[in-house]
Write an enzyme that holds these catalytic residues in place. Structure first.
Site, mmCIF file in Angstrom:
data_model
loop_
_atom_site.group_PDB
_atom_site.id
_atom_site.type_symbol
_atom_site.label_atom_id
_atom_site.label_comp_id
_atom_site.label_asym_id
_atom_site.label_seq_id
_atom_site.Cartn_x
_atom_site.Cartn_y
_atom_site.Cartn_z
ATOM 1 N N ASP A 95 -2.985 4.329 3.213
ATOM 2 C CA ASP A 95 -4.000 4.120 2.439
ATOM 3 C C ASP A 95 -5.204 3.232 2.724
ATOM 4 O O ASP A 95 -6.126 3.252 2.157
ATOM 5 C CB ASP A 95 -3.446 4.113 1.026
ATOM 6 C CG ASP A 95 -3.103 5.434 0.303
ATOM 7 O OD1 ASP A 95 -3.539 6.549 0.677
ATOM 8 O OD2 ASP A 95 -2.362 5.557 -0.536
ATOM 9 N N SER A 110 0.689 -1.305 0.040
ATOM 10 C CA SER A 110 -0.026 0.192 -0.071
ATOM 11 C C SER A 110 0.842 1.118 -0.140
ATOM 12 O O SER A 110 2.041 1.425 0.225
ATOM 13 C CB SER A 110 -1.067 0.056 1.203
ATOM 14 O OG SER A 110 0.061 0.569 2.399
ATOM 15 N N ASP A 111 0.341 2.496 -0.140
ATOM 16 C CA ASP A 111 0.844 3.686 -0.079
ATOM 17 C C ASP A 111 0.778 4.127 1.429
ATOM 18 O O ASP A 111 0.003 3.594 2.092
ATOM 19 C CB ASP A 111 0.494 4.875 -1.140
ATOM 20 C CG ASP A 111 1.646 5.709 -1.284
ATOM 21 O OD1 ASP A 111 2.595 5.946 -0.205
ATOM 22 O OD2 ASP A 111 1.450 6.240 -2.436
ATOM 23 N N TRP A 112 1.237 5.233 1.897
ATOM 24 C CA TRP A 112 1.132 5.609 3.303
ATOM 25 C C TRP A 112 -0.226 5.768 3.774
ATOM 26 O O TRP A 112 -1.052 6.488 3.238
ATOM 27 C CB TRP A 112 1.836 7.032 3.042
ATOM 28 C CG TRP A 112 1.924 7.668 4.600
ATOM 29 C CD1 TRP A 112 1.030 8.623 5.072
ATOM 30 C CD2 TRP A 112 3.078 7.523 5.241
ATOM 31 N NE1 TRP A 112 1.745 9.062 6.330
ATOM 32 C CE2 TRP A 112 2.939 8.487 6.481
ATOM 33 C CE3 TRP A 112 4.275 6.893 5.337
ATOM 34 C CZ2 TRP A 112 3.795 8.683 7.543
ATOM 35 C CZ3 TRP A 112 5.126 7.154 6.449
ATOM 36 C CH2 TRP A 112 4.888 7.933 7.423
#
Length: 766
Positions: free
Chosen positions: A314, A310-312
């Protein structure tokens, strides 16, 4: 590096290695697959979910009573032990505030691995960093042009070399995992992350992206000089409808496959081992919860078998921002079932706790957990972490070396793009008196951009104090006595204009440096693509002096400069060209380097005329529409100090058939008096198709160097597959018909013929 320092670091490493030797001995001569299966069979659910958890460095750093990170930064041993020994956290990333030297990175990674060896199964930790144009967060590293500048070189071999150096210096920081490259196709010029991309063209993005990945990973991603890459951001991140970061996109499946998917297809072929997900939503579906994109497309179609991260924050945002989950726990279930293998949480144990609960409740199958953890362990084995959890300081003597700086200078020099040169005013004579002015003239922030030493690049002038700004490079080039400096304006307000005009009167020429300061992500969102009015007014005031203006744009995206550009004698696009950008620009301005960069995006003339070069024919305008396609400068444009002539365009066949290829050749001649480099761009137009064809598309390019008077033949090989488009059934198809080839000012047509039954992409029904 001092000998005592080396011994200290090696001593820390030696404390780790005996334990790892036991792990290595137990698994000798066993392929990675069986090793993963064996280790996975020994793991508890809690240990598996720990491997799927990624935390930021802040979570294991010492803080004061107010919760602020203690400086200088220190690892909190108690926090670290809790994260790994109790929760079995398998990976970490980022920095706590700012950049560190290699010694401190060694201490951080060593501490992590030392504690990891105390856990039951002794699985090494994995550390990742955003080393997107060099090792962003290590003091003394080689910071190259941002990706948009790399793209402007049109030189994949050079970009692969950049990747190799960046990997070397990342491993020299004891980090094996790089969150790069950005493979987003930048469709909207207002988007603040354009400079992190390879531009607007899918072919250019996929070619440069694959080259960078090959540089990062080398022939063996597990050796001590290479790192695993991360494709990002899957998928469609570069087309937000509003032009602002992390805002919704509306992208039909056919359109997604035509423009945004190709770079990721190529990256998977190049062997990238991890992928980071688009933070936004497409057609109302957050990508982090899209099983269609993460499983059906990425896994089943592209056959990607690495880690999906995942991104930060998210996964949490599925609940708090997107509102597609009614709770954070539900958000975790959505993401993992969709295909997320690892979550950047990044601060706490919520993902860990919720995922364990979901497995016990039967809402996330154990098979999904095993699948994710197997991929994570696979990459850890591939990186050699079980055998070599940290590197040796003695192995990286080239870190920040003159050898690497020379490559950086070449990259900046090949990136910087000459857009206008009226009456050949450039190159300037070194005996001239010049005024250097403008907000970008004397700051490294406008050369390095964001992701430089800090997230926003706001401490560049501190950490890159030994590098030359544009002003300092010009002073070094022609002597301080020939250079006057007045700032003239900040990025959004005039400053000391009268003094600036007086200095201009005394100069032979004005080098006006406009553009942007550093930024990234949401911080870089803007409501107006026009360059701030103060910068335009400075150009207008200077023009009244009658002195020739050399306009230099140091910026991460094409801000509207039309009123200022119309007043310049020469215009140069410098992008965010890195630590050597100032020196390379000075070399170009004064003739020591012949410019060869070409625009990797369309430079718009007006703020509401944002059309990519591969527009539809309807966007070209007609006799009743005076507002058709009319950019300030088109994609692929760039001048040199020597003229190149294209001639004798030829095809080895006029009719291309199935399973054949057509060779397209052109002669390129350097008609000038000096050596120059030229990027030869092949465009092909499908003249008629069942879905409205693009006006033209880049289908090949090659960068060559020619001496004065030299001629070289450049040849491209094209097959029917290279001419394909995505039809209304989301399938690639090449339809029979006429195609036009364009290289430089040369054009020629050919026909594609097929013996297969032809079925139109659209049946004509509404």
């Amino acid at each position: 590096m001092r000998k005592s320092f080396l011994l200290t670091l090696l001593g820390v490493g030696l404390n780790i290695l005996p334990n790892f030797a036991q792990v290595k001995e137990a698994s000798l001569n066993i392929g990675i697959g069986p090793k993963v299966k064996m280790l996975l069979s020994k793991m508890t659910l809690e240990e598996k979910v720990g491997q799927m958890t990624n935390l930021t460095l802040d979570a294991i750093s010492k803080t004061d009573a107010a919760g602020k990170i203690v400086e200088p930064h220190q690892i909190d041993e108690d926090k670290l032990k809790e994260k790994i020994l109790k929760y079995h956290v398998g990976s970490f990333q980022n920095v706590a505030g700012h950049t560190y030297d290699r010694k401190h990175w060694f201490e951080i990674i060593s501490a992590m691995q030392r504690v990891a060896l105390q856990d039951r199964l002794k699985i090494p930790a994995l550390y990742g960093i955003d080393a997107i144009h060099g090792v962003t967060y290590t003091i003394g590293s080689t910071l190259f042009p941002q990706e948009i500048g790399m793209a402007a070189t049109f030189n994949p071999k050079l970009v692969q070399q950049i990747g190799g150096i960046s990997a070397y210096e990342t491993r020299a920081s004891y980090i094996p995992w790089n969150f790069s490259p950005v493979l987003d196709v930048a469709k909207f010029q207002t988007w603040p992350r354009i400079y992190e991309t390879f531009g607007e063209d899918p072919f250019l993005v996929k070619t440069m992206g694959a080259a960078l990945i090959k540089g990062y990973q080398g022939n063996n991603v597990g050796d001590k000089y290479h790192v695993t890459s991360t494709m990002k951001h899957f998928l469609g991140y570069g087309a937000p409808l509003s032009g602002k970061d992390r805002t919704p996109a509306w992208i039909p499946d056919r359109y997604m496959r035509e423009y945004f998917l190709p770079p990721f297809i190529e990256a998977v072929k190049a062997g990238s081992r991890t992928v980071m997900i688009n933070s936004s939503e497409i057609n109302g579906v957050p990508v982090h919860s899209s099983k269609y994109l993460l499983t059906d497309v990425l896994r089943k179609e592209l056959k990607f078998d690495g880690i999906v991260i995942s991104d930060w924050m998210d996964v949490r945002y599925l609940y708090t921002r997107h509102h597609v989950a009614a709770s954070e726990k539900e958000a975790v279930g959505l993401a993992v079932n969709a295909g997320i293998d690892m979550c950047i949480v990044p601060f706490d144990y919520t993902f860990y706790d919720y995922l364990i609960q979901l497995v016990h409740e039967g809402k996330v199958p154990m098979s999904r957990i095993n699948e994710a953890v197997a991929r994570i362990l696979q990459v850890k084995y591939e990186l050699g972490l079980f055998e070599r959890p940290i590197g040796s300081p003695e192995d990286y003597t080239k870190f920040g070396s003159a050898e690497f700086t020379a490559v950086n200078h070449q990259a900046a020099a090949e990136a910087i793009t000459l857009l206008k040169n009226n009456n050949n005013i450039l190159p300037l004579k070194k005996s001239m008196k010049v005024l250097v002015t403008g907000p970008a003239a004397n700051t490294m922030r406008s050369l390095d951009g964001g992701w430089s030493y800090t997230w926003q690049g706001d401490q560049d002038d501190k950490y890159a104090a030994d590098k030359n700004t544009i002003l300092e490079a010009i002073q070094q080039k022609i002597g301080k006595n020939n250079v006057a400096y007045e700032k003239g304006a900040t990025f959004d307000s005039l400053q000391n204009v009268n003094a600036t005009l007086e200095a201009a009167q005394k100069a032979d020429a004005v080098i006006l440096c406009l553009g942007e300061t550093s930024y990234t992500e949401n911080v870089g969102n803007i409501d107006d693509l026009n360059l701030p009015a103060a910068q335009i007014e400075l150009a207008q005031q200077l023009a009244k002096t009658g002195k020739p203006i050399i306009l230099v744009m140091a910026e991460g995206r094409p801000r509207i400069i039309t009123p200022a550009e119309s007043l310049s004698s020469a215009t140069i696009m410098a992008y965010f060209s890195g630590n050597e950008g100032g020196n390379a620009l000075a070399d170009i301005l004064f003739g020591d380097v012949n410019p060869s960069g070409k625009l990797p995006f369309t430079y718009p003339r007006n703020a509401n005329a944002l059309v990519n070069y591969y527009r539809k024919n309807l966007e070209n305008g007609n006799s009743d529409d005076a507002h058709g396609y009319n950019p300030l400068y088109e994609f692929g444009f760039g001048l040199s100090y020597t003229p190149f002539r294209y001639s004798n365009l030829r095809l080895d066949k006029a009719n291309l058939k199935d399973d054949e290829s057509v060779n397209i050749s052109v002669d390129v001649t350097n008609n000038g008096a000096r050596t120059g480099k030229e990027s030869v761009l092949l465009f092909i137009s499908d003249l008629y198709a069942s879905i409205a064809p693009d006006t033209k598309r880049l289908r090949g390019f090659d960068k060559i160097e020619l001496k004065a008077g030299e001629t070289r033949t450049v040849t491209f090989k094209i097959t029917a597959k290279d001419l394909a488009f995505i039809n209304d059934l989301s399938k690639p198809v090449t339809e029979p018909g006429e195609f036009k080839v364009q290289i430089g000012d040369q054009t020629k047509n050919f026909n594609y013929q097929t013996t297969a039954p032809f079925k139109p992409a659209i049946d004509g029904k509404l």
